[in-house]
Design a protein around this motif. Sequence first.
Motif, PDB file in Angstrom:
ATOM      1  N   UNK A 149      25.907  48.627  43.843  1.00 57.86           N
ATOM      2  CA  UNK A 149      26.264  48.417  42.445  1.00 57.86           C
ATOM      3  C   UNK A 149      27.713  48.828  42.173  1.00 57.86           C
ATOM      4  N   UNK A 150      28.132  49.967  42.722  1.00 59.10           N
ATOM      5  CA  UNK A 150      29.518  50.416  42.551  1.00 59.10           C
ATOM      6  C   UNK A 150      30.491  49.437  43.199  1.00 59.10           C
ATOM      7  N   UNK A 151      30.097  48.891  44.335  1.00 61.53           N
ATOM      8  CA  UNK A 151      30.945  47.923  45.029  1.00 61.53           C
ATOM      9  C   UNK A 151      31.136  46.664  44.187  1.00 61.53           C
ATOM     10  N   UNK A 152      30.058  46.179  43.575  1.00 57.00           N
ATOM     11  CA  UNK A 152      30.145  44.976  42.744  1.00 57.00           C
ATOM     12  C   UNK A 152      31.097  45.202  41.565  1.00 57.00           C
ATOM     13  N   UNK A 153      31.026  46.369  40.939  1.00 58.19           N
ATOM     14  CA  UNK A 153      31.925  46.680  39.813  1.00 58.19           C
ATOM     15  C   UNK A 153      33.373  46.778  40.269  1.00 58.19           C
ATOM     16  N   UNK A 154      33.593  47.395  41.426  1.00 53.70           N
ATOM     17  CA  UNK A 154      34.950  47.526  41.952  1.00 53.70           C
ATOM     18  C   UNK A 154      35.552  46.156  42.254  1.00 53.70           C
ATOM     19  N   UNK A 155      34.732  45.241  42.775  1.00 51.42           N
ATOM     20  CA  UNK A 155      35.220  43.898  43.085  1.00 51.42           C
ATOM     21  C   UNK A 155      35.645  43.159  41.821  1.00 51.42           C
ATOM     22  N   UNK A 156      34.879  43.301  40.766  1.00 51.43           N
ATOM     23  CA  UNK A 156      35.233  42.634  39.518  1.00 51.43           C
ATOM     24  C   UNK A 156      36.561  43.169  38.970  1.00 51.43           C
ATOM     25  N   UNK A 157      36.740  44.485  39.036  1.00 56.33           N
ATOM     26  CA  UNK A 157      37.996  45.091  38.572  1.00 56.33           C
ATOM     27  C   UNK A 157      39.165  44.619  39.422  1.00 56.33           C
ATOM     28  N   UNK A 186      44.220  41.159  40.277  1.00 56.28           N
ATOM     29  CA  UNK A 186      45.025  40.312  41.143  1.00 56.28           C
ATOM     30  C   UNK A 186      45.061  38.835  40.764  1.00 56.28           C
ATOM     31  N   UNK A 187      44.017  38.340  40.106  1.00 48.96           N
ATOM     32  CA  UNK A 187      43.968  36.903  39.807  1.00 48.96           C
ATOM     33  C   UNK A 187      45.193  36.419  39.036  1.00 48.96           C
ATOM     34  N   UNK A 188      45.651  37.116  37.987  1.00 50.90           N
ATOM     35  CA  UNK A 188      46.831  36.624  37.257  1.00 50.90           C
ATOM     36  C   UNK A 188      48.084  36.569  38.139  1.00 50.90           C
ATOM     37  N   UNK A 189      48.234  37.544  39.024  1.00 52.45           N
ATOM     38  CA  UNK A 189      49.413  37.609  39.901  1.00 52.45           C
ATOM     39  C   UNK A 189      49.394  36.432  40.875  1.00 52.45           C
TER      40      UNK A 189
END
Length: 314
Positions: A290-298, A303-306
Motif C-alpha cells: 500500500x505504501x509503495x502504491x502511494x509513493x508511485x502516485x506521488x 515527474x509527469x509535467x517535466x
Amino acid sequence: MAASVLATTSSLWALPAQAQDGVLRIIVGYPPGGATDRVARIVADKLQASLGSTVIVENKVGAGGRVAAQFVKNAPASQPVLMLANPAVMVVAPLVVNNLGYDPEQDFVPVSEVNRYVFGVAVASAVPVKEIKHLLAWLKANPAKANIGVPATGSLPHFFALMLGQQAGVEAEAVGYKGSAPLLTDLMGGQVPVAVDTLDTLVQQHQAGKLRLLAVSGDARNAAVPDVPTLKEAGVNLSAAGWNTFFAPQSMPAAQVQRYAAAIHKVMQDPEVHKQFATNYLDPVASTSEQTAKALQAYKKQWAPVIQASGYKP
C-alpha cells in the motif's frame, strides 16, 4: 544458496510446470552488473531464506526494460514471477512511447519499493567552477556550452539535466550516452563539461580528483561524500531520486502478492542488506504494498509535467 542467472533465451513459460514449482523468478530488464540487477541479486539472496524456496534472477534485456515488462505482464498466475523495475519503465516510457505493450497501472500490482538513489552534478576539472551556483552562472554566461552529459536519453538524469538548465536560465542540451562508462570517459576528458549521473558513477572519480562533484540531488548529504552539499543546501530549489520497485503481474493472486511483499519488507530491514546497499550508494526502503502504491502516485505527479514539457520522444 546464492541467487543465480537463468542463462537461456527460450521462453520461461515454455518450461515444464514441474520445473516451476516453488521457484520465484525475478525479472530484470537490464544486463547483469547494472544497478537494478545488483539490487535484484542482493534481495534475491536473502529472499530465498525468508521464503524457504528458490529465487532466480533472470535478465530479459531490450527496449530500455520494456521487454521485461511485456514478458511479466503475460505471466500465467500459476508461475510466480516478479519484476524489479525503475522509473524509466513505469513512469517515463508510458508518457513518451506509443504502443507501449503494457499499462503500468492496469497490468501490474506494486509489491514493495526496495531502494532509492540520488543523482550527482559533476563538472570536468577544466570547468572553472567549484560550487553549484557558480555552475549555474557559468551555464548562463556560456549558453553554447550548456551541454550536460547523461547516461541515457529518456532517463531521469536526462530530465533532471533539463531542470538544471532551467535553473540557470538557459535551454540546456542533454547529451545522451550509451551508459555511464562512456559518459565518465568524456567528462574526465573534457569532451562534455557537465554531467548528471548516479553517485556510484561519480564518487570514486571525485575522490580521486578527476572530476568535481558539486552537489547531490537528495534531501540529505550522502555519507560517502559528506563534503558535497545537496542542491537545496547550495541554494538551488531542486531535489530528485530514482527508485527500484518490485511489481507483480495482475494475474498473481492477492494473497501471494502480500506474501512476497511481507518477505521483501523483512529482507529490507536486514542490517547486512543495508550495508550492501550503502556500498552501492543506494538508500534502502522497507515499504508495504500500500505504501509503495502511494509513493508511485506521488512520483508520477512529480515527474509527469517535466517529462511532458520536454517534448522527448525516443
